[in-house]
Design a protein around this motif. Structure first.
Motif, PDB file in Angstrom:
ATOM      1  N   ASN A 177       8.945 -11.224  20.784  1.00 30.61           N
ATOM      2  CA  ASN A 177      10.053 -12.644  20.127  1.00 30.61           C
ATOM      3  C   ASN A 177      10.553 -12.264  21.528  1.00 30.61           C
ATOM      4  O   ASN A 177      11.707 -13.619  21.840  1.00 30.61           O
ATOM      5  CB  ASN A 177      10.969 -11.946  19.083  1.00 30.61           C
ATOM      6  N   LEU A 179      13.496 -10.713  22.848  1.00 31.78           N
ATOM      7  CA  LEU A 179      14.554 -10.423  22.958  1.00 31.78           C
ATOM      8  C   LEU A 179      14.886  -9.623  24.086  1.00 31.78           C
ATOM      9  O   LEU A 179      14.030  -8.770  24.974  1.00 31.78           O
ATOM     10  CB  LEU A 179      15.160  -9.787  21.570  1.00 31.78           C
ATOM     11  N   LYS A 187      21.307  -4.050  19.208  1.00 29.25           N
ATOM     12  CA  LYS A 187      21.110  -4.325  18.015  1.00 29.25           C
ATOM     13  C   LYS A 187      20.041  -3.305  17.569  1.00 29.25           C
ATOM     14  O   LYS A 187      20.492  -2.927  15.881  1.00 29.25           O
ATOM     15  CB  LYS A 187      20.587  -6.210  17.641  1.00 29.25           C
ATOM     16  N   HIS A 188      19.296  -3.102  18.248  1.00 31.60           N
ATOM     17  CA  HIS A 188      17.880  -2.141  17.387  1.00 31.60           C
ATOM     18  C   HIS A 188      18.330  -0.124  17.919  1.00 31.60           C
ATOM     19  O   HIS A 188      17.988   0.487  16.690  1.00 31.60           O
ATOM     20  CB  HIS A 188      17.253  -2.442  17.817  1.00 31.60           C
TER      21      HIS A 188
ATOM     22  N   ASP B 106      16.382 -11.971  12.299  1.00 27.95           N
ATOM     23  CA  ASP B 106      16.445 -11.547  13.463  1.00 27.95           C
ATOM     24  C   ASP B 106      15.316 -12.832  14.824  1.00 27.95           C
ATOM     25  O   ASP B 106      16.386 -12.854  15.515  1.00 27.95           O
ATOM     26  CB  ASP B 106      15.749 -10.329  14.190  1.00 27.95           C
ATOM     27  N   PRO B 107      14.247 -13.186  14.079  1.00 23.60           N
ATOM     28  CA  PRO B 107      14.037 -13.599  14.760  1.00 23.60           C
ATOM     29  C   PRO B 107      14.510 -15.120  14.693  1.00 23.60           C
ATOM     30  O   PRO B 107      14.835 -15.774  15.969  1.00 23.60           O
ATOM     31  CB  PRO B 107      12.438 -14.647  13.812  1.00 23.60           C
ATOM     32  N   LEU B 109      17.547 -15.745  14.370  1.00 22.85           N
ATOM     33  CA  LEU B 109      19.154 -16.342  16.435  1.00 22.85           C
ATOM     34  C   LEU B 109      18.547 -15.764  17.255  1.00 22.85           C
ATOM     35  O   LEU B 109      18.919 -16.177  17.920  1.00 22.85           O
ATOM     36  CB  LEU B 109      19.517 -14.594  15.681  1.00 22.85           C
ATOM     37  N   GLN B 110      17.161 -15.583  17.442  1.00 20.91           N
ATOM     38  CA  GLN B 110      16.646 -15.474  19.063  1.00 20.91           C
ATOM     39  C   GLN B 110      16.239 -16.849  19.584  1.00 20.91           C
ATOM     40  O   GLN B 110      17.069 -17.612  20.572  1.00 20.91           O
ATOM     41  CB  GLN B 110      15.743 -14.505  18.792  1.00 20.91           C
TER      42      GLN B 110
END
Lengths: 280, 253, 262
Positions: A177, A179, A187-188, B106-107, B109-110
C-alpha cells in the motif's frame, strides 16, 4: 472455570493490590520528603548517636546521630530516581539502535551485533565495576556505566522483534500500500515494541536498583553522606552486631522496591499479551 | 477495457532457473482471471512481482497505458491504491496487536486524500468500519476485537473487507481459501463472487484448486514450472484444444 | 471385519470430544471419516493406536482380532502399531527426525519389529521405495532435502513397510496442493489394491471422499451423524450437514458439456 484458572486469577488480583500499595507508599514517601521534613538528612548529632526509636526519631538515629527515617525516605527519591534516569537513557539509546539495525540490516546490523555480543560476553556487574573503577567512584560515573551495559538489551530486543514482524504478511501488505517505513514503524511495529520494552524495563528497574545499591555498598557509587541505600548499608557495616536495625531498614527498603518492580513487570507482561485472556 | 497488462515477465531466484518464464497476460475490467498450478509453479512469484514486493528481472507491467517501471510518484500511488491483495494466511495478514477496526481502516488512511469512493458513503470512521464489516457479512461487534478472537474464516473476511475498502480496480487473491476449512472455503468463494457483482472490480485469483477457480473466474490460465501453458475461457474447459497438463488437472476434480 | 469401534468416548475432563461413536471397518476397504476441524475425528483416530495425550481419556471398546486394544498394555500396543496398525499424518515434516535419513528411519522401524537379517531389510526397503515411486537414492537423503509430496510418499513407504492390516491417514494430503494430493491418493489406492490393507481416511475435503472411498461416515461435534456406502451418501444424503459439506466443495460441471459442444 478450573481450579488452576481460579487461583491464577486470585494471584493476579493480589498482584495488582500489592503494586498499588507499594506505589502508594513510594508516592507518600516522596511527597513527605518534599513537603515535610523534620530533619536535615545530613545533620549530625553525635550526642544522640545510635538512639532507639522515639517520637522525634521513629526509626532511631545512626552512628552520627542522623535521623534514619529521613535518610531512608530521601533514599527512595535518590535510588528510584537514579534508577529511572539510567533506565530512560538505556531505552532512549537502545530502541533507535535496535530499530535501525532491524530495518536497515546489512553492515549496520552486523556492526551492531558484534558490539552487542561483546557487551553480553561479560556479566553486567563486572562491566559496571570495571568501568566505574576506571572512571573513579561517584554516582555520575556509576550511572554512565549502567547505561552503557543496559542499552544493549533494549537494542537487541527491539531488533529481534522488528526482524520477526517485518517478515509477516501484514507488513508486506502495508508495504504494497506504499506506507512509509516511518508509518509502518509507528503504526505496526511500535505496538509490539512498547509492550516488550515496558516489561523488560520494569524488570530491569529492580536489577538497576540492586546494581546501584551494591556498587554503592562497595564504595564505587554514591558517596557518604549521600543517603543512598547501598551507601547507608556500607556505612552501617561496623555497627551491625550491636545495632543490626541500621542494616535492616535500608535492606528492607531495597527488597520492597525491587519486589514491586518485578511484580509490576509481571503485571505488564500479562497486560500487553492480548492473547492471554482467551487461553484456558 | 483492460485493467492491467503483463508483458513477457521474467523472474529468477537461482541463476539458471526461471521461477517465472516469459509470462504475458491481460486482465479486463470487471473480469476474474484464474491462475492455476501446483506449488512452486511460479504463480505466487508472478503475483508478488505484480504487487511490487519482488522486482522482476525482465518484462513490463502496464497499468493505465503506462509501464509502472517508469511511473512517477503520483502514478505509482494511484497504482497501489488500485491494486489490492488478499493473501493465503489470514492470521499473518492482520497485525495481532491492532483491533480489527484499526486494521480495516489502514488503506483508507493511506489513500484518503485522493480517494473518491462510489459505493461507500459514510459519516465517520466508525460508520465506515461498520459498513465494511456488514459488506463481508460479519457482525459489527467485531470492530473492537483483536484478530486472535476471530476464526480463520472471519479473519479472511476482514482482510477481504480491507482490500475492497478503497474500491480498487484489481484484487490479487493469492490462495485465499487454502488455509480455511471446507465450509468457510465455500462461503468465502461465494462472498468474493457477490462482492464482484456489487463493486465491479477485477480479480486475479491464484489457486491450485481448479474447481474453485472454475467457480469464480471467467477465464483460466494454467502455469507449470514458470511457464504459461494454457489460457482459456471457462466454457472451453473441456475443449479438445486444451493442453495435456490442463486435461490432467481437469481429471483430478 | 478388521476393526470395530463400539461406543468409543474420548473425554477431556467433563467435556466429551468423541461421544459414543461406533463404526466398523472391513478388510481392504477405504473408509472415509469426514468432518470439519474440531469435530473429533483426529481424536478418534488417535484413540485406536493409544496415541492420545495424558489429559484425554478413552472409554468404550476398539476390537481388533477379538481383543479390545484400548486395554492393551503399552508393550503389546507398541508391537501392534506399525505391524498391524500404522499412521500417516498431515504434518509430514514432523513425521521424520531431522537428523536421520529416510533409510535410517526404515532401518530402525524394521529392527524394532524383528527383521534382523540385514539383506532382508535392504530388500524390503528397496521394494518400499519403489512401490511409492521414489528413486532408491532418495533413501539416503534427509527429510528436509525432499519436497512435500516426496516426503509424504516416503512416509507412506514407511507406514506400509510391514504390510499393516489397517492404515490410518489423518488429513494426509491437507498440507499439499491439490495436484500433489491427488497423486498421493491415487498412489494409496494402487497400494491398497496390491496389499489389501484397509484405510481409515480422515479428511475435510468431500471431493477426495467421493473419488476414493467405499464407505463414508460424517462426523460433527464428536458424533457420527450419518454413515453408509459412498453411493448412498453422495447421491442421497439425509442429514442437512452432509448436504452442506457436499455443497461447500467446488466441483467442475459434468462432462456432458464437452459432448454437446463438439
Amino acid at each position: 472455570m478450573s481450579v488452576l484458572a481460579h487461583s491464577q486469577k486470585r494471584i493476579k488480583k493480589a498482584k495488582v493490590w500489592l503494586i498499588s500499595i507499594i506505589l502508594l507508599i513510594v508516592l507518600a514517601a516522596i511527597a513527605y520528603t518534599f513537603l515535610y521534613l523534620k530533619h536535615d538528612a545530613t545533620m549530625t548529632d553525635v550526642g544522640n548517636r545510635l538512639a532507639s526509636p522515639t517520637w522525634g526519631h521513629p526509626l532511631g538515629t545512626d552512628h552520627l546521630g542522623r535521623d534514619v527515617l529521613t535518610r531512608l525516605l530521601l533514599g527512595f527519591r535518590l535510588t528510584v530516581g537514579y534508577s529511572l534516569i539510567a533506565l530512560a537513557a538505556a531505552v532512549i539509546i537502545g530502541v533507535p539502535f535496535g530499530l535501525m539495525a532491524g530495518l536497515r540490516g546489512g553492515w549496520v546490523d552486523r556492526l551492531f551485533m558484534r558490539i552487542a555480543d561483546g557487551f553480553l560476553a561479560f556479566p553486567d556487574t563486572v562491566i559496571a565495576i570495571v568501568l566505574s573503577g576506571l572512571l573513579g567512584p561517584g554516582i555520575g560515573n556509576l550511572l554512565f556505566a549502567i547505561v552503557l551495559v543496559k542499552w544493549v538489551n533494549y537494542a537487541r530486543m527491539v531488533r529481534s522483534t522488528v526482524l520477526t514482524e517485518v517478515q509477516k504478511d501484514y507488513v508486506t501488505i502495508a508495504r504494497i500500500n506504499g506506507l512509509s517505513t516511518f508509518t509502518i514503524m509507528r503504526k505496526h511495529l511500535l505496538p509490539h515494541i512498547i509492550g516488550n520494552v515496558l516489561v523488560l524495563a520494569s524488570l530491569d528497574f529492580g536489577k538497576i536498583i540492586l546494581l546501584i545499591s551494591s556498587l554503592s555498598y562497595i564504595g564505587l557509587g554514591a558517596q557518604p553522606p549521600t543517603p543512598e541505600w547501598g551507601a547507608m548499608l556500607n556505612e552501617s557495616r561496623p555497627y551491625f552486631q550491636a545495632n543490626p536495625e541500621m542494616m535492616v531498614y535500608p535492606g528492607l527498603a531495597i527488597v520492597a522496591v525491587v519486589l514491586a518492580a518485578n511484580v509490576l513487570g509481571d503485571y505488564l507482561r500479562d497486560k500487553f499479551d492480548v492473547k492471554k485472556e482467551v487461553q484456558p | 477495457m483492460t485493467v492491467i497488462e503483463i508483458h513477457n515477465l521474467k523472474k529468477s531466484y537461482n541463476p539458471g532457473k526461471l521461477a517465472v518464464n516469459d509470462v504475458s497476460l491481460t486482465i479486463q475490467k470487471g473480469e476474474s482471471l484464474g491462475l492455476v498450478g501446483e506449488s512452486g509453479c511460479g504463480k505466487s512469484t508472478l503475483a508478488r512481482c505484480l504487487l511490487g514486493v519482488e522486482k522482476m528481472d525482465d518484462g513490463s507491467i502496464v497499468y493505465n497505458d503506462a509501464p509502472i517501471a517508469h511511473a512517477n510518484r503520483k502514478q505509482l500511488r494511484n497504482y497501489r491504491r488500485n491494486v489490492q491483495t488478499v493473501f493465503q494466511n489470514p492470521t499473518a495478514s492482520l497485525n495481532p496487536k491492532l483491533k480489527i477496526k484499526d486494521s480495516l481502516i489502514d488503506p483508507y488512511l493511506q489513500f484518503k486524500d485522493d480517494l473518491q469512493l462510489k459505493h461507500f458513503h459514510f459519516t465517520s470512521k466508525q460508520d465506515f468500519v461498520q459498513q465494511l464489516l456488514e459488506t463481508v457479512e460479519l457482525p459489527k461487534e467485531l470492530a473492537d476485537r483483536y484478530p486472535h478472537e476471530l476464526s480463520g474464516g472471519q479473519k479472511q473476511r476482514v482482510t477481504i473487507a480491507r482490500a475492497i475498502s478503497i474500491e480498487p480496480n484489481l484484487i490479487v487473491l493469492d490462495e485465499p481459501t487454502a488455509s480455511l476449512d471446507v465450509l468457510s472455503q465455500g462461503a468465502i468463494l461465494e462472498l468474493l463472487g457477490s462482492l464482484q457483482q456489487t463493486l465491479g472490480m477485477s480479480y486475479l485469483f491464484i489457486s491450485h484448486d481448479l474447481a474453485a477457480v472454475y467457480q469464480l473466474c471467467q477465464r483460466i490460465a494454467v502455469m507449470r514450472d514458470g511457464e504459461l501453458l494454457d489460457m482459456f475461457r471457462k466454457e472451453d474447459i473441456y475443449h479438445t484444444s486444451r493442453h495435456d497438463y490442463t486435461k490432467e488437472l481437469i481429471d483430478i476434480f | 471385519m478388521i476393526l470395530a469401534i463400539e461406543d468409543l468416548t474420548v473425554s477431556h475432563g467433563e467435556k466429551k470430544i468423541v461421544d459414543k461413536v461406533s463404526l466398523t471397518i472391513d478388510k481392504g476397504e477405504w473408509f472415509a471419516l469426514v468432518g470439519q476441524s474440531g469435530s473429533g475425528k483426529t481424536m478418534l483416530s488417535q484413540a485406536i493406536g493409544q496415541l492420545l495425550g495424558t489429559n484425554l481419556r478413552a472409554s468404550g471398546r476398539i476390537m481388533y482380532q477379538g481383543d479390545n486394544v484400548l486395554e492393551y498394555p503399552k508393550e503389546k500396543m507398541n508391537q501392534l502399531r506399525g505391524k498391524a496398525i500404522s499412521y500417516i499424518f498431515q504434518d509430514y515434516h514432523g513425521s521424520f527426525t531431522p537428523f536421520l535419513t529416510i533409510q535410517q528411519h526404515m532401518e530402525e522401524y524394521l529392527q524394532t519389529h524383528g527383521v534382523h537379517q540385514k539383506t532382508q531389510r535392504k530388500e524390503m526397503m528397496k521394494e518400499a521405495m519403489e512401490s511409492v515411486g521414489l528413486e532408491a537414492s532418495f533413501a539416503k537423503r534427509y527429510s528436509f532435502q525432499l519436497s512435500g509430496g516426496q516426503l509424504q510418499r516416503a512416509s507412506i513407504a514407511l507406514a506400509l513397510l510391514l504390510e499393516p492390516d489397517i492404515l490410518i491417514a489423518d488429513e494426509a494430503t491437507t498440507a499439499l496442493d491439490s495436484v500433489s494430493a491427488h497423486r498421493i491418493l491415487s498412489l494409496l489406492q494402487d497400494l491398497q489394491q496390491k496389499k489389501g490393507c484397509a484405510i481409515l481416511f480422515i479428511t475435510h475435503d468431500w471431493r477426495h471422499v467421493v473419488r476414493y472411498s467405499d464407505k463414508i461416515a460424517v462426523m460433527k461435534d464428536g458424533k457420527i451423524i450419518e454413515t453408509g456406502t459412498k453411493q448412498k451418501l453422495v447421491h442421497q444424503p439425509e442429514h442437512a450437514y452432509t448436504k452442506q459439506l457436499i455443497q461447500a466443495a467446488p466441483t467442475l460441471p459434468m462432462r456432458i458439456r464437452e459432448v454437446s459442444k463438439s
